[in-house]
Design an enzyme around this catalytic site. Sequence first.
Site, PDB file in Angstrom:
ATOM      1  N   HIS A 109      -2.966   2.865  -5.441  1.00 41.62           N
ATOM      2  CA  HIS A 109      -2.476   4.198  -5.062  1.00 41.62           C
ATOM      3  C   HIS A 109      -3.680   5.120  -4.842  1.00 41.62           C
ATOM      4  O   HIS A 109      -4.266   5.100  -3.763  1.00 41.62           O
ATOM      5  CB  HIS A 109      -1.464   4.760  -6.066  1.00 41.62           C
ATOM      6  CG  HIS A 109      -1.667   4.356  -7.496  1.00 41.62           C
ATOM      7  ND1 HIS A 109      -2.791   4.664  -8.209  1.00 41.62           N
ATOM      8  CD2 HIS A 109      -0.850   3.675  -8.339  1.00 41.62           C
ATOM      9  CE1 HIS A 109      -2.674   4.201  -9.436  1.00 41.62           C
ATOM     10  NE2 HIS A 109      -1.513   3.588  -9.557  1.00 41.62           N
ATOM     11  N   ASN A 167       0.418  14.879 -11.407  1.00 42.89           N
ATOM     12  CA  ASN A 167      -0.187  13.597 -11.059  1.00 42.89           C
ATOM     13  C   ASN A 167       0.247  13.235  -9.638  1.00 42.89           C
ATOM     14  O   ASN A 167       1.446  13.095  -9.364  1.00 42.89           O
ATOM     15  CB  ASN A 167       0.277  12.534 -12.064  1.00 42.89           C
ATOM     16  CG  ASN A 167      -0.418  11.196 -11.853  1.00 42.89           C
ATOM     17  OD1 ASN A 167      -0.623  10.756 -10.727  1.00 42.89           O
ATOM     18  ND2 ASN A 167      -0.752  10.524 -12.942  1.00 42.89           N
ATOM     19  N   GLU A 215      -7.562   9.899 -15.128  1.00 46.21           N
ATOM     20  CA  GLU A 215      -7.123   8.942 -16.133  1.00 46.21           C
ATOM     21  C   GLU A 215      -7.651   7.552 -15.791  1.00 46.21           C
ATOM     22  O   GLU A 215      -7.816   7.217 -14.618  1.00 46.21           O
ATOM     23  CB  GLU A 215      -5.586   8.866 -16.173  1.00 46.21           C
ATOM     24  CG  GLU A 215      -4.892  10.148 -16.547  1.00 46.21           C
ATOM     25  CD  GLU A 215      -3.379   9.990 -16.550  1.00 46.21           C
ATOM     26  OE1 GLU A 215      -2.877   8.955 -16.046  1.00 46.21           O
ATOM     27  OE2 GLU A 215      -2.701  10.883 -17.058  1.00 46.21           O
ATOM     28  N   GLY A 248       3.956  12.993 -13.051  1.00 41.59           N
ATOM     29  CA  GLY A 248       3.806  12.525 -11.682  1.00 41.59           C
ATOM     30  C   GLY A 248       5.081  11.940 -11.111  1.00 41.59           C
ATOM     31  O   GLY A 248       5.735  12.534 -10.257  1.00 41.59           O
ATOM     32  N   HIS A 249       5.483  10.765 -11.600  1.00 38.99           N
ATOM     33  CA  HIS A 249       6.586  10.023 -10.993  1.00 38.99           C
ATOM     34  C   HIS A 249       7.861  10.851 -10.861  1.00 38.99           C
ATOM     35  O   HIS A 249       8.432  10.978  -9.773  1.00 38.99           O
ATOM     36  CB  HIS A 249       6.860   8.752 -11.796  1.00 38.99           C
ATOM     37  CG  HIS A 249       7.927   7.889 -11.207  1.00 38.99           C
ATOM     38  ND1 HIS A 249       7.687   7.019 -10.167  1.00 38.99           N
ATOM     39  CD2 HIS A 249       9.246   7.765 -11.498  1.00 38.99           C
ATOM     40  CE1 HIS A 249       8.809   6.401  -9.840  1.00 38.99           C
ATOM     41  NE2 HIS A 249       9.761   6.844 -10.635  1.00 38.99           N
ATOM     42  N   HIS A 301       4.256  10.894 -19.605  1.00 32.66           N
ATOM     43  CA  HIS A 301       4.947   9.643 -19.289  1.00 32.66           C
ATOM     44  C   HIS A 301       6.456   9.828 -19.462  1.00 32.66           C
ATOM     45  O   HIS A 301       6.955   9.990 -20.568  1.00 32.66           O
ATOM     46  CB  HIS A 301       4.472   8.453 -20.131  1.00 32.66           C
ATOM     47  CG  HIS A 301       4.598   7.160 -19.376  1.00 32.66           C
ATOM     48  ND1 HIS A 301       3.597   6.656 -18.575  1.00 32.66           N
ATOM     49  CD2 HIS A 301       5.627   6.289 -19.261  1.00 32.66           C
ATOM     50  CE1 HIS A 301       3.979   5.528 -18.028  1.00 32.66           C
ATOM     51  NE2 HIS A 301       5.223   5.283 -18.417  1.00 32.66           N
ATOM     52  N   ASP A 302       7.153   9.804 -18.340  1.00 30.83           N
ATOM     53  CA  ASP A 302       8.619   9.906 -18.287  1.00 30.83           C
ATOM     54  C   ASP A 302       9.169  11.265 -18.719  1.00 30.83           C
ATOM     55  O   ASP A 302      10.371  11.392 -18.984  1.00 30.83           O
ATOM     56  CB  ASP A 302       9.280   8.795 -19.106  1.00 30.83           C
ATOM     57  CG  ASP A 302       9.157   7.430 -18.442  1.00 30.83           C
ATOM     58  OD1 ASP A 302       8.717   7.388 -17.267  1.00 30.83           O
ATOM     59  OD2 ASP A 302       9.477   6.421 -19.078  1.00 30.83           O
ATOM     60  N   HIS A 343      -5.019   8.792 -11.323  1.00 31.41           N
ATOM     61  CA  HIS A 343      -5.284   7.612 -12.146  1.00 31.41           C
ATOM     62  C   HIS A 343      -5.706   6.481 -11.213  1.00 31.41           C
ATOM     63  O   HIS A 343      -4.881   5.657 -10.801  1.00 31.41           O
ATOM     64  CB  HIS A 343      -4.035   7.227 -12.937  1.00 31.41           C
ATOM     65  CG  HIS A 343      -4.257   6.134 -13.932  1.00 31.41           C
ATOM     66  ND1 HIS A 343      -3.509   5.988 -15.078  1.00 31.41           N
ATOM     67  CD2 HIS A 343      -5.155   5.103 -13.964  1.00 31.41           C
ATOM     68  CE1 HIS A 343      -3.926   4.937 -15.757  1.00 31.41           C
ATOM     69  NE2 HIS A 343      -4.918   4.379 -15.095  1.00 31.41           N
TER      70      HIS A 343
END
Length: 243
Positions: free
Chosen positions: A51, A8, A71, A216-217, A193-194, A44
């Site tokens: 972003h 991501n 997304e 991603g993050h 996610h995470d 996303h």
Amino acid sequence: MHTRLSVNINKIATLRNARGGNNPNVLKAAIDAQLFGAEGITVHPRPDERHITYKDVREIKPIITTEFNIEGNPSEKKFVDLVLEVKPHQVTLVPDASQQLTSDHGWDTIKHKAFLIDIIGTFKKAGIRVSIFVDPDVKMIEAAANTFTDRIELYTEGYARLFAAGHPLKAIKPYIAAAELANKLKLGINAGHDLDLHNLAYFKKHIPHLDEVSIGHALICDALYLGFENTIQLYKRQLQTEA
């Protein structure tokens, strides 16, 4: 089973947007991620375009040589129109509010069954694979199968939080049950996610029928210290863990 890593690149766009201009270059980031081994690119676009922008999405699609995953919340007509125009390989439907900071829950697939059936049918008619974001709740998984989605994406923040607190078995237990049911119902299984370098291998080891993870993050944060190419390879290595 081989699990694909989709990177991501939203956080690349966040950094660019902080100063305007085109540095870092989002298109180059997508191209490089593929060259460095990513097996998918995820974006996303949110309604406020804080972003990834809609312009980015349109420009990324022609340069993608692997899978492209978009997304977003399908209650936004602008998002639906974009997906139908761009025709990514996959659309992942999330129930985010318009100003939500980040995704924090999955669909209530019972309450929103009629809506999901309608929008999933729209995307599948256009030849786009559909995945829907869900919590690891067997009732939601069972109802997800009734929407005719191709895949589910397991929302993994709960897993990551308990894993970090030193409770890996407690963390993974509901995801094993959810994945086993999804596989029995012939639903493809994604997750995101995470997920990070600390918890990804354990997750993969216990969820053998995992088609794809979207990260991603954490990956972009790691890349600041470890380098983009090296980080992608490190994440792919975590996915080579066998059950």
